[in-house]
Scaffold this active site. Structure first.
Site, PDB file in Angstrom:
ATOM      1  N   LYS A  66      91.243  20.893  27.454  1.00 25.06           N
ATOM      2  CA  LYS A  66      90.408  21.814  27.040  1.00 25.06           C
ATOM      3  C   LYS A  66      90.182  22.440  28.939  1.00 25.06           C
ATOM      4  CE  LYS A  66      85.595  23.616  24.965  1.00 25.06           C
ATOM      5  NZ  LYS A  66      85.285  23.034  23.670  1.00 25.06           N
ATOM      6  N   SER A 135      84.570  24.994  20.013  1.00 27.26           N
ATOM      7  CA  SER A 135      85.145  25.562  21.017  1.00 27.26           C
ATOM      8  C   SER A 135      86.570  25.155  21.105  1.00 27.26           C
ATOM      9  CB  SER A 135      84.237  25.937  22.241  1.00 27.26           C
ATOM     10  OG  SER A 135      83.560  24.761  22.386  1.00 27.26           O
ATOM     11  N   SER A 159      81.718  21.938  18.396  1.00 28.82           N
ATOM     12  CA  SER A 159      82.676  22.458  18.849  1.00 28.82           C
ATOM     13  C   SER A 159      83.765  20.771  19.218  1.00 28.82           C
ATOM     14  CB  SER A 159      82.591  22.740  20.626  1.00 28.82           C
ATOM     15  OG  SER A 159      82.158  24.220  20.487  1.00 28.82           O
TER      16      SER A 159
HETATM   17  N1  MLM Z   1      80.229  24.961  22.314  1.00 29.45           N
HETATM   18  C1  MLM Z   1      80.769  24.661  20.656  1.00 29.45           C
HETATM   19  O1  MLM Z   1      79.794  23.808  20.776  1.00 29.45           O
HETATM   20  C2  MLM Z   1      79.960  26.484  20.028  1.00 29.45           C
HETATM   21  C3  MLM Z   1      80.713  26.009  18.821  1.00 29.45           C
HETATM   22  O2  MLM Z   1      80.260  25.148  17.784  1.00 29.45           O
HETATM   23  O3  MLM Z   1      81.322  26.787  18.288  1.00 29.45           O
END
Ligand code: MLM
Length: 418
Positions: A66, A135, A159
């Protein structure tokens, strides 16, 4: 495509070589990524040549990273125009540890800006009209499309677990701070958690053990005899789609059929209050962590992350302190839950991936466990409407990551017998 464990076995037995696995991964990316858009850039040939000669427990394993993790050999842009072309000098700790384990960092995968909510162009490999989630969008999509056997993500809200569920892959959000976040762009320093994606929970365990040197690849039980499994009833389950609630019920029935005792767990008020405090903790810390970018590039950053920071900039320290107290009380309540059960089953998302690329979905089912710091593993393989995948979370006591991974692997064997 071959799973991480298949590749490790093939390379260690001499049936394959790191060079062949790296070349095959590059071909898979070239063939599939045009319509998915999981990767931003691939590593330079010099890096891949060095990885071709590498040895170690992950030799031949290609990883998608990522783009909030610093890489010494590739630009690291945090999904933001503010960091266009930014070249770190050193790898993030987790990247360096993976290289030391012999892995090939194949390329950088898409991230929402600063790992917040503004979506990327990446599409869900299971159905291109749907979001892969976020994310860690590119990491989940790259594994789901079989381009790479392992990918790094992060979770501040949901995320890792949410995109893993949306894309139908195994996702691992470790106990807080088990994996280092050094060299990973900070959003919220008491929530940000480094996490992994792979095809199965067993692959996740092998990867985590190889990278950390911890004994995280415990034997997978043949059945669930002797296990007590909590079926979690949260105060926000009214927001969960029926198909996801049914998937969690199916997971419980499978575990019961394998010998587990199932107990219903009503959410304690302290955990409902902890969930409600997550946004204040996240936002207050993000305004500080991104103070420079927010003040000197406000008009360049994405509208969703800008709005989060605009709201959070109005928070008083007393509100943040109260939210931190609620989080601490929540962690105690989470610990008490595990006095009566070995693991908890809960939804990994509100439902299947929404049919949009304008949103990465909602972290409602994940943010509590990010705040409490408990290990969570997404078990894929449950079927939603229109054939989209649904994932069920296996949650364990803080620090019991090997147990979470082993029981998730058991459940995965029950859902999709090997
Ligand atoms: N960074 C993150 O966890 C934000 C999300 O849940 O989209």
């Amino acid at each position: 495509a071959a799973s991480l464990r298949d590749i490790v076995a093939a390379v260690s037995s001499g049936r394959s070589t790191p060079e062949r696995e790296i070349a095959a991964a590059k071909e898979r990316v070239a063939a599939a990524d045009g319509e998915i858009g999981a990767f931003l850039r691939l590593a330079p040939e010099a890096s891949l040549a060095a990885a071709s000669a590498a040895s170690g427990p992950l030799a031949g394993v290609t990883i998608g990273v990522k783009d909030i993790y610093d890489t010494r050999d590739m630009a690291t842009e945090h999904g933001s125009p503010v960091y266009r072309g930014y070249r770190p000098v050193a790898d993030a700790a987790l990247v360096s540890m993976a290289r030391l384990a012999g892995a090939a960092i194949l390329g950088k995968t898409t991230t929402t800006e600063f790992a917040s909510l503004d979506p990327t162009p990446t599409r869900n490999p299971r159905n291109l009209s749907h979001t892969p989630g976020g994310s860690s969008s590119g990491s989940a999509a790259a594994v789901a499309a079989g381009m790479v056997p392992l990918a790094f993500g992060s979770q501040t809200g949901g995320s890792v677990i949410r995109p893993a569920s949306f894309c139908g892959v195994a996702g691992y959000k470790p106990s807080f701070r088990l994996l280092p976040t050094v060299g990973m762009k900070t959003f919220s320093y008491t929530l940000d958690t480094a996490g992994l994606f792979a095809a199965t929970a067993g692959d996740l365990a092998v990867a985590a053990k190889a990278i950390t040197g911890r004994d995280l690849a415990a034997p997978v039980p043949a059945d669930a005899a002797g296990l007590t499994v909590g079926l979690y009833r949260s105060s926000v389950d009214f927001e969960v789609r029926p198909e996801m609630l049914a998937a969690v019920e199916e997971a419980a029935r499978l575990m019961e059929g394998a010998g587990a005792r199932i107990v219903e767990l009503e959410e304690p008020a302290a955990l409902a209050e902890a969930r409600a405090s997550h946004g204040i903790v996240q936002g207050f810390e993000a305004v500080m962590a991104l103070s420079d970018e927010y003040r000197n590039h406000h008009d360049e950053i994405g509208p969703m992350v800008a709005a989060i920071l605009d709201d959070a900039a109005r928070l008083e320290p007393a509100a943040y302190d109260a939210a931190r107290r609620a989080a601490r009380v929540g962690r105690k309540a989470a610990s008490a839950l595990f006095e009566s059960v070995d693991v908890i089953l809960a939804p990994s998302a509100l439902g299947a991936a929404p049919v949009t690329l304008a949103s990465t979905g909602d972290a409602m089912m994940n943010k509590l466990w990010t705040l409490t710091g408990n290990p969570v593993v997404n078990v894929p393989g449950f079927a939603g409407e229109e054939g989209l995948p649904l994932g069920v979370s296996v949650i364990a006591r803080f620090g019991r990551d090997a147990r979470a991974l082993a029981i998730a692997a058991l459940l995965q064997n029950l859902v999709t017998p090997q």
